[in-house]
Scaffold this motif. Structure first.
Motif, PDB file in Angstrom:
ATOM      1  N   ASN A 183       0.837  -1.191   0.000  1.00 22.31           N
ATOM      2  CA  ASN A 183       0.000   0.000   0.000  1.00 22.31           C
ATOM      3  C   ASN A 183       0.874   1.243   0.000  1.00 22.31           C
ATOM      4  N   LEU A 184       0.489   2.246  -0.763  1.00 27.07           N
ATOM      5  CA  LEU A 184       1.135   3.549  -0.704  1.00 27.07           C
ATOM      6  C   LEU A 184       0.327   4.408   0.265  1.00 27.07           C
ATOM      7  N   LEU A 185       0.883   4.619   1.445  1.00 26.76           N
ATOM      8  CA  LEU A 185       0.217   5.412   2.469  1.00 26.76           C
ATOM      9  C   LEU A 185       0.861   6.781   2.564  1.00 26.76           C
ATOM     10  N   GLY A 186       0.049   7.782   2.865  1.00 23.40           N
ATOM     11  CA  GLY A 186       0.595   9.114   3.067  1.00 23.40           C
ATOM     12  C   GLY A 186       1.638   9.101   4.171  1.00 23.40           C
ATOM     13  N   GLU A 187       2.771   9.760   3.925  1.00 21.44           N
ATOM     14  CA  GLU A 187       3.837   9.794   4.917  1.00 21.44           C
ATOM     15  C   GLU A 187       3.367  10.518   6.186  1.00 21.44           C
ATOM     16  N   LYS A 210      -4.671   6.004   2.332  1.00 19.59           N
ATOM     17  CA  LYS A 210      -4.362   5.130   1.201  1.00 19.59           C
ATOM     18  C   LYS A 210      -4.382   5.956  -0.088  1.00 19.59           C
ATOM     19  N   MET A 211      -3.225   6.115  -0.685  1.00 25.56           N
ATOM     20  CA  MET A 211      -3.079   6.946  -1.881  1.00 25.56           C
ATOM     21  C   MET A 211      -2.865   6.114  -3.149  1.00 25.56           C
ATOM     22  N   TRP A 242      12.352  -2.758  -1.525  1.00 24.03           N
ATOM     23  CA  TRP A 242      13.028  -1.595  -2.099  1.00 24.03           C
ATOM     24  C   TRP A 242      12.008  -0.547  -2.530  1.00 24.03           C
ATOM     25  N   VAL A 243      10.920  -0.980  -3.152  1.00 18.29           N
ATOM     26  CA  VAL A 243       9.866  -0.046  -3.559  1.00 18.29           C
ATOM     27  C   VAL A 243       9.279   0.660  -2.341  1.00 18.29           C
ATOM     28  N   GLN A 244       9.080  -0.092  -1.260  1.00 20.23           N
ATOM     29  CA  GLN A 244       8.560   0.496  -0.019  1.00 20.23           C
ATOM     30  C   GLN A 244       9.426   1.652   0.465  1.00 20.23           C
ATOM     31  N   VAL A 304       4.767   9.111  -0.579  1.00 23.16           N
ATOM     32  CA  VAL A 304       3.717  10.108  -0.818  1.00 23.16           C
ATOM     33  C   VAL A 304       3.900  11.253   0.163  1.00 23.16           C
ATOM     34  N   LYS A 305       4.247  12.417  -0.371  1.00 24.21           N
ATOM     35  CA  LYS A 305       4.488  13.587   0.469  1.00 24.21           C
ATOM     36  C   LYS A 305       3.553  14.722   0.027  1.00 24.21           C
TER      37      LYS A 305
END
Length: 380
Positions: free
Chosen positions: A311-315, A351-352, A371-373, A378-379
């Motif tokens: 998951n791409l989560l907001g930082e 969740k972005m 590595w992708v993590q 997401v900033k």
């Protein structure tokens, strides 16, 4: 189905978030006309559907008027007005999953009672009407307190470690659940169509972000023993059959350290634990949901290869207009697929998007995913 859906079907989706967005991407392949209702005027689905309506999902009149001229309604979120859906069903609109299923799953207390009544293995629990009843619970400390309604993505869940924690416990009706000493969190997504065909996706293993209690890392297929995989899939199929659900059902489970499988919660829709199926399986969870609600033959759920989803989560420290760092770098690696959800603003742990990493070499898929993590952030 009486109406040929290849261009004629008018499908409504309650909820315009990322699940609806990915469902629309699949529905386009069938020429389905998609109508979306969501309270956010900037919802991710707003530009992809045939008609977007901004309105409250919990309001009876809004949901009823949205759906009364449609052929079918499905959901991407459970927090919807079920009374309106019941009326629409009475008037001939197909609602999948059915309103009675949504009503049961909206209430975690009813879910647990359903498990008990149908011999579905789950952690010991007790229903309480208010915070005052916590002192009298028969479940030993430490335990988990869950709000019966409106909890999602880790919200509405508290760990009560000691008597001192009772001061900060939820006041509303909730359930107290035995704290499970689990080895791993696992999930099975199962689909059932109206003719009663049932098919499950292979078991997946999950890792959660400890701060946000959100799935952060998922790998498929599982390397757990065949017996555990078969048992988990059998449990998921039994639940779908007992519910007589039409559509997709995500079954989240715990694998305990002594080898038991306990069902945690259900979601009657496409789910975060199935995003890897887009690249990793012959049929994606979104395609399978459409096949199920359109009463079509269910697709093969076989895994094509090892797939890891993150998951791409907001930082944590960023809030505002979303900025994605590292997209070009990660897309330079073979087998990396980026899915951004079209959300304009980021905030901590929102969740972005997600990324699926596929590779026939399991260890390399995991290495690339880690590595992708660390690379894609997401900033604001």
């Amino acid at each position: 189905m009486a109406k040929d859906f290849y261009g004629e079907m008018q499908l409504g989706i309650l909820g315009g978030g990322q699940l609806g967005r990915m469902l629309i991407q699949e529905a386009i392949n069938y020429n389905v006309n998609v109508h979306v209702l969501d309270p956010d005027k900037n919802a991710p689905c707003r530009k992809l559907c045939n008609r977007f309506e901004c309105g409250a999902l919990h309001d009876f009149d809004t949901v009823y008027n949205f759906g009364k001229d449609l052929d079918m309604i499905t959901i991407e979120i459970e927090k919807v007005n079920v009374d309106a859906l019941e009326k629409l069903e009475e008037e001939g609109v197909l609602v999948y999953p059915q309103s009675r299923v949504i009503r049961l799953i909206q209430d975690k207390g009813l879910q647990k009672q359903f498990f008990k009544q149908n011999d579905i293995p789950t952690a010991a629990f007790q229903l309480i009407s208010s915070k005052d009843n916590l002192a009298d619970t028969v479940i030993a400390l430490p335990y988990i307190q869950k709000l019966r309604r409106d909890g999602y993505d880790g919200k509405g869940v508290k760990k009560i470690n000691s008597v001192e924690d009772l001061d900060t416990a939820f006041q509303e009706p909730s359930l107290v659940e035995e704290l499970v000493d689990f080895e791993k969190e696992i999930a099975v997504i199962v689909a059932r169509n109206d003719r009663g065909d049932i098919s499950s996706f292979p078991l997946v293993e999950m890792e959660f972000n400890p701060e946000a209690n959100l799935v952060e890392f998922l790998i498929s297929p599982s390397t757990l023993s065949k017996d555990i995989q078969v048992k988990a899939e059998e449990i998921a199929k039994k639940i779908a059959s007992d519910l007589q659900i039409v559509g997709l059902l995500a079954v989240e489970m715990f694998l305990t350290k002594d080898g038991r499988i306990l069902v945690n919660e259900l979601a009657p829709r496409p789910h975060n634990s199935g995003h890897q199926t887009i690249e990793g399986n012959i049929t994606s969870q979104f395609a399978q949901h459409l096949r199920a609600i359109f009463n079509l033959p269910l697709g093969s759920t076989a895994a094509r290869t090892t797939a890891v989803m993150i998951n791409l989560l907001g930082e944590p420290k960023y809030e505002g207009l979303a900025k994605y760092d590292g997209v070009e770098e990660v897309l330079g690696v073979e087998g990396v697929f980026v899915h951004l959800y079209g959300k304009k603003y980021t905030k901590p742990f929102r969740k972005m998007g997600h990324v699926c990493i596929v590779n026939d070499d399991r260890e390399l898929a995991i290495k690339n995913a880690r590595w992708v993590q660390n690379t894609l952030k997401v900033k604001a």
